[in-house]
Design a protein around this motif. Sequence first.
Motif, PDB file in Angstrom:
ATOM      1  N   ASN A   1      28.457 -58.545  49.272  1.00  0.00           N
ATOM      2  CA  ASN A   1      28.053 -57.684  50.378  1.00  0.00           C
ATOM      3  C   ASN A   1      27.666 -58.542  51.587  1.00  0.00           C
ATOM      4  O   ASN A   1      26.735 -59.329  51.521  1.00  0.00           O
TER       5      ASN A   1
ATOM      6  N   ALA B   1      35.597 -59.961  49.697  1.00  0.00           N
ATOM      7  CA  ALA B   1      35.151 -58.581  49.534  1.00  0.00           C
ATOM      8  C   ALA B   1      34.146 -58.421  48.398  1.00  0.00           C
ATOM      9  O   ALA B   1      33.527 -57.381  48.263  1.00  0.00           O
ATOM     10  N   SER B   2      33.965 -59.465  47.582  1.00  0.00           N
ATOM     11  CA  SER B   2      33.130 -59.261  46.395  1.00  0.00           C
ATOM     12  C   SER B   2      31.646 -59.489  46.655  1.00  0.00           C
ATOM     13  O   SER B   2      30.829 -59.234  45.788  1.00  0.00           O
TER      14      SER B   2
ATOM     15  N   ARG C   1      21.921 -48.634  49.615  1.00  0.00           N
ATOM     16  CA  ARG C   1      21.613 -50.060  49.670  1.00  0.00           C
ATOM     17  C   ARG C   1      22.812 -50.922  50.006  1.00  0.00           C
ATOM     18  O   ARG C   1      22.687 -51.946  50.659  1.00  0.00           O
ATOM     19  N   HIS C   2      23.986 -50.524  49.547  1.00  0.00           N
ATOM     20  CA  HIS C   2      25.144 -51.392  49.752  1.00  0.00           C
ATOM     21  C   HIS C   2      26.031 -50.934  50.895  1.00  0.00           C
ATOM     22  O   HIS C   2      26.432 -51.733  51.734  1.00  0.00           O
TER      23      HIS C   2
ATOM     24  N   ARG D   1      28.451 -51.093  40.840  1.00  0.00           N
ATOM     25  CA  ARG D   1      28.660 -50.054  39.819  1.00  0.00           C
ATOM     26  C   ARG D   1      28.579 -50.649  38.423  1.00  0.00           C
ATOM     27  O   ARG D   1      28.106 -50.020  37.480  1.00  0.00           O
ATOM     28  N   LEU D   2      29.047 -51.892  38.345  1.00  0.00           N
ATOM     29  CA  LEU D   2      29.089 -52.575  37.050  1.00  0.00           C
ATOM     30  C   LEU D   2      27.707 -52.695  36.425  1.00  0.00           C
ATOM     31  O   LEU D   2      27.553 -52.582  35.219  1.00  0.00           O
ATOM     32  N   ILE D   3      26.684 -52.952  37.243  1.00  0.00           N
ATOM     33  CA  ILE D   3      25.343 -53.073  36.666  1.00  0.00           C
ATOM     34  C   ILE D   3      24.676 -51.710  36.563  1.00  0.00           C
ATOM     35  O   ILE D   3      23.500 -51.619  36.244  1.00  0.00           O
ATOM     36  N   GLY D   4      25.442 -50.653  36.843  1.00  0.00           N
ATOM     37  CA  GLY D   4      24.937 -49.317  36.551  1.00  0.00           C
ATOM     38  C   GLY D   4      24.116 -48.676  37.644  1.00  0.00           C
ATOM     39  O   GLY D   4      23.347 -47.758  37.369  1.00  0.00           O
ATOM     40  N   LEU D   5      24.252 -49.142  38.887  1.00  0.00           N
ATOM     41  CA  LEU D   5      23.529 -48.479  39.973  1.00  0.00           C
ATOM     42  C   LEU D   5      24.092 -47.074  40.166  1.00  0.00           C
ATOM     43  O   LEU D   5      25.282 -46.836  39.992  1.00  0.00           O
TER      44      LEU D   5
ATOM     45  N   ARG E   1      25.898 -52.545  29.024  1.00  0.00           N
ATOM     46  CA  ARG E   1      26.353 -52.919  30.356  1.00  0.00           C
ATOM     47  C   ARG E   1      25.843 -54.298  30.754  1.00  0.00           C
ATOM     48  O   ARG E   1      26.531 -55.061  31.417  1.00  0.00           O
TER      49      ARG E   1
ATOM     50  N   LYS F   1      32.136 -52.426  43.449  1.00  0.00           N
ATOM     51  CA  LYS F   1      32.449 -52.431  42.012  1.00  0.00           C
ATOM     52  C   LYS F   1      31.391 -53.226  41.256  1.00  0.00           C
ATOM     53  O   LYS F   1      30.947 -52.826  40.177  1.00  0.00           O
ATOM     54  N   ALA F   2      30.980 -54.364  41.845  1.00  0.00           N
ATOM     55  CA  ALA F   2      29.965 -55.186  41.196  1.00  0.00           C
ATOM     56  C   ALA F   2      28.664 -54.404  41.049  1.00  0.00           C
ATOM     57  O   ALA F   2      27.964 -54.532  40.037  1.00  0.00           O
TER      58      ALA F   2
ATOM     59  N   LYS G   1      35.809 -51.905  48.195  1.00  0.00           N
ATOM     60  CA  LYS G   1      35.609 -53.351  48.140  1.00  0.00           C
ATOM     61  C   LYS G   1      34.907 -53.735  46.848  1.00  0.00           C
ATOM     62  O   LYS G   1      34.204 -52.937  46.236  1.00  0.00           O
ATOM     63  N   GLU G   2      35.096 -54.999  46.486  1.00  0.00           N
ATOM     64  CA  GLU G   2      34.657 -55.406  45.153  1.00  0.00           C
ATOM     65  C   GLU G   2      33.143 -55.497  45.007  1.00  0.00           C
ATOM     66  O   GLU G   2      32.613 -55.377  43.912  1.00  0.00           O
ATOM     67  N   TYR G   3      32.426 -55.674  46.125  1.00  0.00           N
ATOM     68  CA  TYR G   3      30.974 -55.740  45.962  1.00  0.00           C
ATOM     69  C   TYR G   3      30.416 -54.396  45.500  1.00  0.00           C
ATOM     70  O   TYR G   3      29.393 -54.345  44.815  1.00  0.00           O
TER      71      TYR G   3
END
Lengths: 308, 281
Positions: B115, B112-113, A217-218, A205-209, B100, A202-203, A198-200
């Motif tokens: 949580n 889905a974007s 956490r997610h 991962r995008l900030i580098g978690l 980044r 990806k979001a 799911k995209e959340y």
Amino acid sequence: MSKGNSLMNRFYKSDFFYDFRKSPVTIVSFVVVLALILLAVFADLIAPTDPFDAKSLNLFNGFTPPMEPNAFTGETFTLGTDDQGRDLLSAIIFGLRVSLFVGLTAVILAMVLGVSLGLLAGYRGGWVDSVIMRAADIQVTFPSILIAMLIFGIARGLLPPDLRDELAITVLIIAIGLSEWVPFARTVRGTTMVEKEKEYVKAARLIGLSGRQIMLRHILPNVLSPVLVIATITLALAIIAEATLSFLGVGAPPTEPSLGTLIRIGQDFLFSGEWWILLFPAATLLALALSVNLLGDWLRDTLNPRLK
Amino acid sequence: MSEHEFIRIDRLSQRFDLSDPWIARLISRRPKQFLNAVDNVSFNIEKGKTYALVGESGSGKSTIALMAVGLLRPTGGSVLIDGHNLYDRTQSQLEHRRTRRRLQMVFQSPYASLNPRWRVGNILSEPLRVFSLTDSQSAERRRVHELLEQVGLSQSDAHRFPHEFSGGQRQRISIARALASRPEFIVCDEPTSALDVSVQAQVLNLLKRLQNDLGLTYLFITHDLAVVRVMAHRIGVLKSGRLIEEESTQSLIESPQSEYTKMLIRSAPRISRGTTGISFT
């Protein structure tokens, strides 16, 4: 305070509570489980005698039938006594404590282990997934009671003899916990594989978690509701597994008898007519396991959106 | 021109391994199979401009989007953000972290974007914490409120959960999250394709306004030529992973060169300006 109030209000108005109220079987099982838990927690206050205090035992009181005065001492016991003159009611209450404690901690162990491994397998995929899930596949080909006995046996072999009785309960918990992690891991792995696409995620991962942060956490909060259901059903399994092991004589030590230990003792006297020593602990175990199971079934149905 | 260039996609390729497991290959004697999802694609985007990638599904648009923000390592080529190679293993963690922060993404699905277990306030403050952008709790709260207002939501929405919002509002939250780290470059992967037409226009207008106010650079992934016409300064047409045509928006729409682009333009449904209240200028 107002926040707590609104939370209670939300709970009263929720579908969850509505479903609960509409199911008499669930209410009864909930009351039974709650009552048994309270008995176990407040065993010291509720039980008429302390069954572990050898000094207070009078061998003349042995084999007193329920609700009848003893032939020698004239004492009466609600549920009778066992061969050593132990009050069965007290023994059951304290046995319940051991059974519930072992069951709950074993489920928590299985849950922590299964959820972590499931998250890891589902999120990382590849060889990590293969190794973890093949281990799970291999483990389920053995009956879990056999696994528990194996772990129990190895642990006892490794421990010095003077620690064996002391650590028997801990070993029992670990043995049952390790034998029940598979359903948790499988379910969590499946849900994790869905969630991680799911995209959340990806979001995040995008900030580098890091992977660990994303998993804990997610993804974790989103895979927990099936875990709750499995935990409840596994609790019933764990209680029975503990009773089985204790019945076989490899579980709780005689100094700390669980329900299973009591059933084993009772079994020796069943054919000589002392039925109560077996019947009452067995009935308690049945009530506990059945109620927990019914609660688990209800929870599974009510948390499943497809059955609405 | 090149001194304004912000992002350069250089001969980017992505090859997916679709082979069976080796044991199955051994039995069936089939060779390894690959899919060239993106094949040698190069383009660059000027600072403050919007570059749109159009193409049918499966043409590699989203794969390029993922590679452009650092989520998918390309099998060939490079992505340069302001001269910084996104996939250069020799650069330090700190430098990667710095880059980044400057990249963000708005996703396709408004459902889905976000949580579902997190409150909007937490969703928006996560990037602030990760990049240590605010030094106190109250500064963090102020920034979250500012972000909500920037996308047309109210401060009290910070306490609500994503499921309490409509699709359009959720997309606004997504945009607010993307803005949180004060990025310079945002990849929008079909940000409006899951929304109603009227809501689409609102979200597009919001994105345009933000671009003007904050000087953002966009990479817009879409298959909707009406959207492209409003948003993009330049358009690249993708077909089976190859960039087949690239032009400024005006000239591409008015005089497309390749047959494929002509077909795309012909097949797009037309909204004439007279019949709707939406102005696409």
